[in-house]
Motif scaffolding. Structure first.
Motif, short mmCIF file in Angstrom:
data_model
loop_
_atom_site.label_atom_id
_atom_site.label_comp_id
_atom_site.label_asym_id
_atom_site.label_seq_id
_atom_site.Cartn_x
_atom_site.Cartn_y
_atom_site.Cartn_z
N ARG A 15 -9.94 7.80 -5.50
CA ARG A 15 -8.59 7.23 -5.54
C ARG A 15 -7.57 8.21 -4.95
O ARG A 15 -6.69 7.83 -4.17
CB ARG A 15 -8.21 6.90 -6.98
N GLN A 16 -7.72 9.51 -5.30
CA GLN A 16 -6.80 10.51 -4.77
C GLN A 16 -6.92 10.63 -3.26
O GLN A 16 -5.91 10.75 -2.54
CB GLN A 16 -7.07 11.86 -5.42
N ALA A 17 -8.16 10.57 -2.75
CA ALA A 17 -8.36 10.65 -1.31
C ALA A 17 -7.72 9.45 -0.60
O ALA A 17 -7.13 9.60 0.48
CB ALA A 17 -9.86 10.70 -1.00
N ARG A 18 -7.82 8.28 -1.21
CA ARG A 18 -7.18 7.08 -0.62
C ARG A 18 -5.66 7.21 -0.65
O ARG A 18 -4.99 6.91 0.35
CB ARG A 18 -7.63 5.83 -1.39
N GLU A 19 -5.12 7.64 -1.77
CA GLU A 19 -3.67 7.76 -1.90
C GLU A 19 -3.11 8.83 -0.97
O GLU A 19 -1.99 8.71 -0.48
CB GLU A 19 -3.30 8.05 -3.35
N ASP A 20 -3.91 9.89 -0.73
CA ASP A 20 -3.47 10.92 0.21
C ASP A 20 -3.30 10.36 1.61
O ASP A 20 -2.48 10.86 2.39
CB ASP A 20 -4.48 12.08 0.23
N ARG A 21 -4.08 9.33 1.92
CA ARG A 21 -3.98 8.67 3.23
C ARG A 21 -2.95 7.54 3.22
O ARG A 21 -2.75 6.85 4.21
CB ARG A 21 -5.34 8.11 3.63
N LYS A 22 -2.31 7.35 2.04
CA LYS A 22 -1.28 6.32 1.86
C LYS A 22 -1.81 4.92 2.19
O LYS A 22 -1.15 4.11 2.84
CB LYS A 22 -0.04 6.63 2.73
N GLU A 43 -13.17 3.09 -8.43
CA GLU A 43 -12.11 4.07 -8.66
C GLU A 43 -11.82 4.29 -10.14
O GLU A 43 -11.33 5.35 -10.52
CB GLU A 43 -10.83 3.65 -7.93
N LEU A 61 -11.78 7.74 5.32
CA LEU A 61 -10.54 8.38 4.91
C LEU A 61 -10.34 9.74 5.59
O LEU A 61 -9.38 10.45 5.28
CB LEU A 61 -10.54 8.57 3.38
N VAL A 63 -11.95 12.49 5.27
CA VAL A 63 -12.13 13.64 4.39
C VAL A 63 -13.31 14.45 4.91
O VAL A 63 -14.39 13.90 5.14
CB VAL A 63 -12.41 13.21 2.94
N ARG A 67 -13.73 19.82 0.84
CA ARG A 67 -13.38 18.72 -0.05
C ARG A 67 -14.44 17.61 0.01
O ARG A 67 -14.79 17.03 -1.02
CB ARG A 67 -12.01 18.16 0.33
#
Length: 289
Positions: A15-22, A43, A61, A63, A67
């Motif tokens: 979820r954090q990786a997705r949100e980092d990509r907005k 998630e 994403l 990544v 990471r």
């Protein structure tokens, strides 16, 4: 349903990786051609993606590097009854999961026979530990800030209840020098005065009890708001830190065993008022020296 601590940690990392990509959840689901409901349950940790599906998500994403490797370590063994973290990357992910559990906690219990628990440590005490342990100077400030941040779980507007059973020996250690120890004892007394914190000293010469076996943390926590359902709203874990590995337990029988151990330690501990007096006397003797 997975809902193991490791599955939840994997879900949080994705979820954090997705949100980092907005990206919105539906946008990611479209990118990997999966139903949005399935991705949502990945998630929240209610379901666990296969390692190749995790790799696909991380690739989409963008990544990569360290990471990517750290998140991929969470993709294996997510349904196992014990989460043993042996690599530095997985230990970082497990620590992040522990902090999340503390943030959601309704009750935290810590049995600490030899050192002041991390959630009650002062900056000077933390620095004393890390300096003696040989942590590089340029890393110490970040680690001190990170550990101090854990106290938010017991000082925020709706804090968790904290029960600490601290060993006699922990009050007499020379961590960071005399001034640091005096400040640490003052902090213990100050925190013990809070209505949500119960601090008990376990004196020496009380015979055998499970607290002599080592430090452990027991956490009862609510589920994240995004993952709550009427049927299951809470969970419990036990966290045990060792020198080369960390262990997180969540199975009912394992948690029950540590609850029984806690009862044994409570039986040989001093009452909160006696404990505060005990710490005050230790402080007076230390100050006179």
């Amino acid at each position: 349903m997975a809902r193991t601590p490791k599955a939840q940690a994997l879900g949080a990392a994705l979820r954090q990786a997705r949100e980092d990509r907005k990206l919105l959840l539906r946008e990611l689901a479209a990118m990997i051609k999966r139903d949005i409901g399935v991705v949502s349950r990945w998630e929240t940790g209610d379901r666990t993606p296969k390692p190749e599906q995790v790799a696909q998500i991380l690739t989409k994403l963008e990544v990569d590097g360290e990471r990517y490797d750290e998140i991929m370590t969470l993709a294996y063994g997510t349904n196992e009854s014990q989460w043993v973290a042996t690599t530095l990357g997985e230990q970082r992910q497990q620590l992040a999961a522990l902090v999340d559990w503390e943030d959601r906690a309704t009750r935290i219990v810590e049995v600490a026979p030899l050192l002041v628990p991390g959630i009650l440590q002062t900056s000077d005490y933390i620095r004393g530990i890390m300096t003696a342990a040989g942590v590089p100077e340029d890393e110490i400030a970040l680690r001190v800030a990170s550990r101090l941040g854990r106290a938010d779980a017991i000082t925020k507007r709706k804090p968790a209840n904290l029960l600490v059973l601290i060993g006699h020996a922990a009050l007499h250690q020379d961590i960071g020098g005399r001034t640091a120890m005096l400040g640490q004892l003052d902090h213990l007394l100050e925190m013990a005065a809070r209505p949500n914190i119960e601090l008990r000293v376990v004196p020496d010469h009380r015979g055998w009890h499970p607290g002599l076996e080592g430090h452990f943390i027991l956490i009862d926590a609510a589920r994240p708001a995004s993952a709550r359902r009427a049927a299951v709203t809470s969970g419990s874990i036990v966290f045990i830190a060792m020198r080369r590995s960390d262990l997180m337990l969540h199975e009912e029988q394992d948690v029950a065993a540590y609850r029984q151990a806690l009862d044994r330690v409570l039986a040989v501990s001093l009452a909160p008022e006696q404990s505060a007096q005990f710490i005050s006397e230790v402080r007076k003797r230390m100050e006179k020296k």
